[in-house]
Write an enzyme that holds these catalytic residues in place. Sequence first.
Site, short mmCIF file in Angstrom:
data_model
loop_
_atom_site.label_atom_id
_atom_site.label_comp_id
_atom_site.label_asym_id
_atom_site.label_seq_id
_atom_site.Cartn_x
_atom_site.Cartn_y
_atom_site.Cartn_z
N HIS A 107 -0.20 0.11 -9.88
CA HIS A 107 -0.93 -0.84 -9.04
C HIS A 107 -1.41 -2.04 -9.86
CE1 HIS A 107 -3.16 -0.80 -4.93
NE2 HIS A 107 -2.88 -2.04 -5.29
N GLU A 122 -2.28 7.85 -5.09
CA GLU A 122 -2.45 7.26 -6.42
C GLU A 122 -3.86 7.39 -7.00
OE1 GLU A 122 -3.47 2.59 -5.95
OE2 GLU A 122 -1.49 3.14 -5.24
N ASP A 167 4.79 -0.17 -6.97
CA ASP A 167 3.55 -0.48 -7.67
C ASP A 167 2.38 0.28 -7.06
OD1 ASP A 167 2.09 -2.03 -9.68
OD2 ASP A 167 1.16 -3.05 -7.98
N ARG A 176 0.84 -1.18 0.00
CA ARG A 176 0.00 0.00 0.00
C ARG A 176 0.89 1.25 0.00
NH1 ARG A 176 -3.32 -2.69 -1.69
NH2 ARG A 176 -5.42 -3.16 -0.94
#
Length: 332
Positions: free
Chosen positions: A298, A266, A261, A237
């Site tokens: 992500h 985001e 990622d 996260r």
Amino acid sequence: MAFTIAFFGTQPYDETSFNERNKPFGFEFKFFKGHLNKNNVILTQGVDAVCIFVNDTADAEVIRIMAGNKVKLLALRCAGFNNVDLAAAAKYNIPVVRVPAYSPYAVAEHTVALMLSLNRKIPRAVWRTRDGNFSLNGLLGFDMHGKTAGIIGTGKIAKILIQILRGFGMNILAYDIYPDHNFARQHQVVYTTLDELYKASDIISLHCPLTEDTKYLINDYSISKMKDGVMLINTGRGQLIHTTALIEGLKSKKIGYAGLDVYEEESEYFYEDKSDRIIDDDILARLLSFNNVIVTSHQAFFTKEALENIADTTLNNIKDFINNKPLTNEVK
């Protein structure tokens, strides 16, 4: 009447996978591209369940309105639940279910892909050769064999990652508040303190949930304890890392590589095509300017098998709720 489910934050692949897997269930779907928030929660009127993903917001106000709209169930089509006010859900008697393990292989494999891409500078090498530049200057990597990986959080994803990294001949240090000593013995993993992990690891990979205790786990202080030139990987996260501290660590060369990622802000960018716009998030733009940073949107979960598992588990969670069966994937 068919049980109706409103999906928020959907993409075309979500609609395809859920429609394909819905045939045995016969639910009625409503798909909304926008992320769930207080401004569009009105769209939950007339539905039985709401299904959300990682960048949707189910805070106390949203849940209160959903309860007023007679929503009976909140279904997460992801593992994390930090975007849900669980106390509010309990207050309004809306059970929350999730998909705890859609494909741990997908995330573990993407984690390794980030490590290898950073180490061997694959993106830069590809850009060069496409431009006719076959020089090796600036592409020097290191043998992962014999190096030490520090794994924070040792759940299903991390255990698969550890087995892959052991196959490379890496030494593994791990930290978890609930250590699995049997697994550690089988795979030659050494559980240790966070301080020792920071000090000894060449690569650090984050696989813990986002909680009040783990928010900004990686900060100025923890970075100061790490090896010079450490590689930091986050497929968990975004708020596990304080991004400003990460940037300072990159600038000072304390952090030699970063593979992300996820990103703490985001939701305004990930899963969307922003290629025709200027990125007005200065911190994200700064991250993207480093040639030793790889940011993916992500996507670690994003495999065919994972999408099928997400749809199957979500729909079975809803079916169990309808049939008054125990909710094995309920978040309390």
